[in-house]
Scaffold this motif. Structure first.
Motif, PDB file in Angstrom:
ATOM      1  N   SER A   1       0.820  -1.221   0.000  1.00 16.45           N
ATOM      2  CA  SER A   1       0.000   0.000   0.000  1.00 16.45           C
ATOM      3  C   SER A   1       0.854   1.271   0.000  1.00 16.45           C
ATOM      4  O   SER A   1       0.344   2.356  -0.229  1.00 16.45           O
ATOM      5  CB  SER A   1      -0.936   0.009   1.214  1.00 16.45           C
TER       6      SER A   1
ATOM      7  N   ILE B   1      -0.502  -1.548   5.767  1.00 12.04           N
ATOM      8  CA  ILE B   1      -1.400  -0.401   5.824  1.00 12.04           C
ATOM      9  C   ILE B   1      -1.135   0.450   7.069  1.00 12.04           C
ATOM     10  O   ILE B   1      -1.418   1.659   7.076  1.00 12.04           O
ATOM     11  CB  ILE B   1      -2.884  -0.865   5.740  1.00 12.04           C
TER      12      ILE B   1
ATOM     13  N   PRO C   1      -7.367  -3.789   2.838  1.00 11.21           N
ATOM     14  CA  PRO C   1      -6.169  -3.306   3.542  1.00 11.21           C
ATOM     15  C   PRO C   1      -5.817  -4.244   4.699  1.00 11.21           C
ATOM     16  O   PRO C   1      -6.702  -4.626   5.466  1.00 11.21           O
ATOM     17  CB  PRO C   1      -6.589  -1.935   4.089  1.00 11.21           C
TER      18      PRO C   1
END
Ligand code: GDP
Length: 195
Positions: A121, A150, A176
């Motif tokens: 991410s 995340i 996530p």
């Protein structure tokens, strides 16, 4: 954090289709670029045994199969940990090896239920990830995309990065997760068990 009612047994490392275990229970494949956090996520899902085996020298370029068993030692699922791809330091010839036994597994394995595709991410959309997802679509493989690490992002960055990944990789759903804080692990288990 591992779901306590399961235990994990290492089955085998395969470097060619002949070495794949005989098809049996549903399999879940884990895919991602090197350093995406795959070992850490496996650790969060099933405990450190899987992560340790897969990082053993000689096994990092193999598909490592794990048996996921219930409290009566009945095999419920198998995890297939695929080698990390697209790491710049690996020579071209080695990364060209990647598809030779991976593609037959991903394209033809009848018991493969879904692929868990890991995307960092913290990193903008990468062509290599886009290619992999396109290829999975082209062979009609089901997949779930998880956005790793995340916990490293603040609220705003998180929203921005997830939107950029969804757009860049043309995916609707992105889960996530954080191996560090445990965010998303329950949800990922629910996806895996739902398959
Ligand atoms: P792999 O090469 O895909 O197996 O990646 P690893 O699991 O070894 O992780 C690569 C690096 O990212 C390591 O330094 C990990 O500590 C870090 N990492 C992995 N998952 C997380 C996470 O959820 N949060 C944070 N902050 N770091 C992570």
């Amino acid at each position: 954090m591992p779901v306590p009612r399961y235990s994990t047994q290492f089955l085998l490392s395969a470097m060619s289709p002949e070495q794949f275990p005989a098809p049996s229970v549903p399999e879940i494949a884990f895919l991602g670029r090197s350093n995406v956090g795959k070992s850490s996520l496996l650790n969060a899902l099933v405990g450190e045994k899987a992560a340790k085996v897969s990082s053993t020298p000689g096994r990092t370029r193999a598909i490592n199969f794990f048996s996921i068993q219930d409290d009566r030692q009945r095999e419920k699922l198998r995890f297939a940990d695929l080698p990390g791809y697209g790491y710049a330091k690996i020579s071209k010839s080695v990364s060209a090896e990647w598809p030779k036994f991976i593609e037959p597994y991903l394209a033809d394995r009848a018991t493969l239920k879904t692929c868990v595709c890991l995307i960092d991410s913290n990193v903008p959309p990468q062509p290599r990830d886009a290619q992999l997802l396109d290829w999975l679509r082209s062979v009609d493989r089901e997949f779930v995309v998880v956005a790793t690490k995340i916990d490293r992002l603040s609220g705003n960055q998180r929203t921005r990065n997830l939107a950029a990944l969804r757009k860049g990789l043309q995916i609707e759903h992105l889960l996530p997760v954080s191996a560090k804080t445990g965010v998303g692990i329950k949800e990922l288990w629910a996806r895996i068990e739902g398959e």
